[in-house]
Design an enzyme around this catalytic site. Structure first.
Site, mmCIF file in Angstrom:
data_model
loop_
_atom_site.group_PDB
_atom_site.id
_atom_site.type_symbol
_atom_site.label_atom_id
_atom_site.label_comp_id
_atom_site.label_asym_id
_atom_site.label_seq_id
_atom_site.Cartn_x
_atom_site.Cartn_y
_atom_site.Cartn_z
ATOM 1 N N GLY A 71 -0.467 -22.798 -31.164
ATOM 2 C CA GLY A 71 -0.975 -22.992 -32.511
ATOM 3 C C GLY A 71 -1.644 -24.339 -32.691
ATOM 4 C CG ASN A 72 -5.096 -26.429 -35.168
ATOM 5 O OD1 ASN A 72 -5.057 -27.323 -35.992
ATOM 6 N ND2 ASN A 72 -6.083 -26.299 -34.290
ATOM 7 C CB ILE A 73 -2.499 -29.303 -37.476
ATOM 8 C CG1 ILE A 73 -1.776 -30.540 -37.999
ATOM 9 C CG2 ILE A 73 -3.357 -28.664 -38.555
ATOM 10 C CD1 ILE A 73 -2.726 -31.690 -38.360
ATOM 11 C CB THR A 74 2.198 -26.571 -39.042
ATOM 12 O OG1 THR A 74 2.725 -26.095 -40.284
ATOM 13 C CG2 THR A 74 3.338 -26.831 -38.073
ATOM 14 C CB CYS A 75 3.412 -30.792 -42.140
ATOM 15 S SG CYS A 75 2.924 -29.895 -43.619
ATOM 16 C CG HIS A 76 8.098 -28.991 -39.340
ATOM 17 N ND1 HIS A 76 7.963 -27.638 -39.573
ATOM 18 C CD2 HIS A 76 7.676 -29.214 -38.074
ATOM 19 C CE1 HIS A 76 7.496 -27.058 -38.469
ATOM 20 N NE2 HIS A 76 7.306 -27.995 -37.552
ATOM 21 N N GLY A 89 4.915 -20.769 -34.246
ATOM 22 C CA GLY A 89 4.324 -21.248 -33.000
ATOM 23 C C GLY A 89 5.434 -21.475 -31.990
ATOM 24 N N GLY A 100 9.422 -22.183 -32.800
ATOM 25 C CA GLY A 100 9.689 -20.977 -33.569
ATOM 26 C C GLY A 100 8.919 -20.869 -34.856
ATOM 27 C CB CYS A 159 -2.198 -22.845 -39.377
ATOM 28 S SG CYS A 159 -0.425 -22.828 -39.726
#
Length: 220
Positions: A75-80, A143, A154, A172
């Site tokens: 996958g690409n970009i994400t945040c938590h 991802g 996950g 994403c």
């Protein structure tokens, strides 16, 4: 399946725990394990890139106490962030009917059922792993990484109302995608504790149903 609640835990520490467990699952020392947790604020970049979809300078993130991490997941970009349920299945998929496509399908099924338990209808979006409320509003990102047919990393299901960290990225890497959450869609505040309980149940059901269907097909 063993379920372990890690609570609020830093991204690097959680990854270390995953990798230690990954080695044990590969060697047969332990069985499939599902980690449930939250992360402090962190933006993660996947194998498909992500810096092109980051809207702020890394120095700005550091000043705000927001970590920026490169990961081994797809996958690409994400945040938590706190208020988001993160689930990391360290799961053996070797010889599992349907392979990785079925694995993603079952993870999505668990999220869809979890959202439904709180009165929120969700859908899949072909070509984009994860779970959506509609074509543009994404409630759960996915991802994974795979080593010797065992998964790690996950999914991340937005639970709390505050999803403002997503303002710093193109979600994403998908133009037009906007974040939403269980609390926002349900119109009431829902806690991580509530969602952990329901998700653990629905994850177990989705993967048990998948295994049962495969067993029945093999017997025919």
């Amino acid at each position: 399946m063993t379920i372990i609640d890690l609570g609020l835990i830093g991204y690097a520490r959680a990854e270390t725990i995953q990798l230690e467990t990954l080695d044990k699952v590969i060697s047969g020392e332990c069985g499939n394990t599902l980690f449930l947790l939250e992360h402090p604020k962190v933006i993660t970049l996947g194998r498909q890139g992500g810096t092109e979809n980051l809207h702020v300078n890394p120095a700005f993130l550091a000043a705000q106490g927001i970590e920026l991490a490169r990961t081994a997941r797809g996958g690409n970009i994400t945040c938590h962030f706190p208020g988001q349920l993160v689930a990391y299945p360290v799961w053996r998929v070797e010889k599992r009917p349907g392979g990785m496509r079925r694995f993603f399908h079952d993870m999505e099924a668990a999220v869809i059922a979890t959202c439904a338990a709180f009165g929120v209808d969700t859908v899949r979006r072909p070509g984009h792993p994860g779970v959506w409320v509609d074509e543009n509003r994404k409630i759960c990102s996915m991802g994974i990484g795979v080593r010797r047919w065992v998964t790690y990393h996950g999914l991340a299901l937005n639970v709390g109302r505050d999803v403002s960290l997503f303002d710093t990225i193109t979600l994403c890497g998908i133009q037009g995608a906007r974040p939403t959450s269980l609390s926002a869609e349900a119109g009431r505040d829902i806690t991580i504790k509530e969602v952990k309980h329901v998700f653990a149940r629905e994850f177990g059901k989705a993967f048990a149903d998948s295994a049962l269907a495969a067993d029945q097909a093999a017997r025919q």
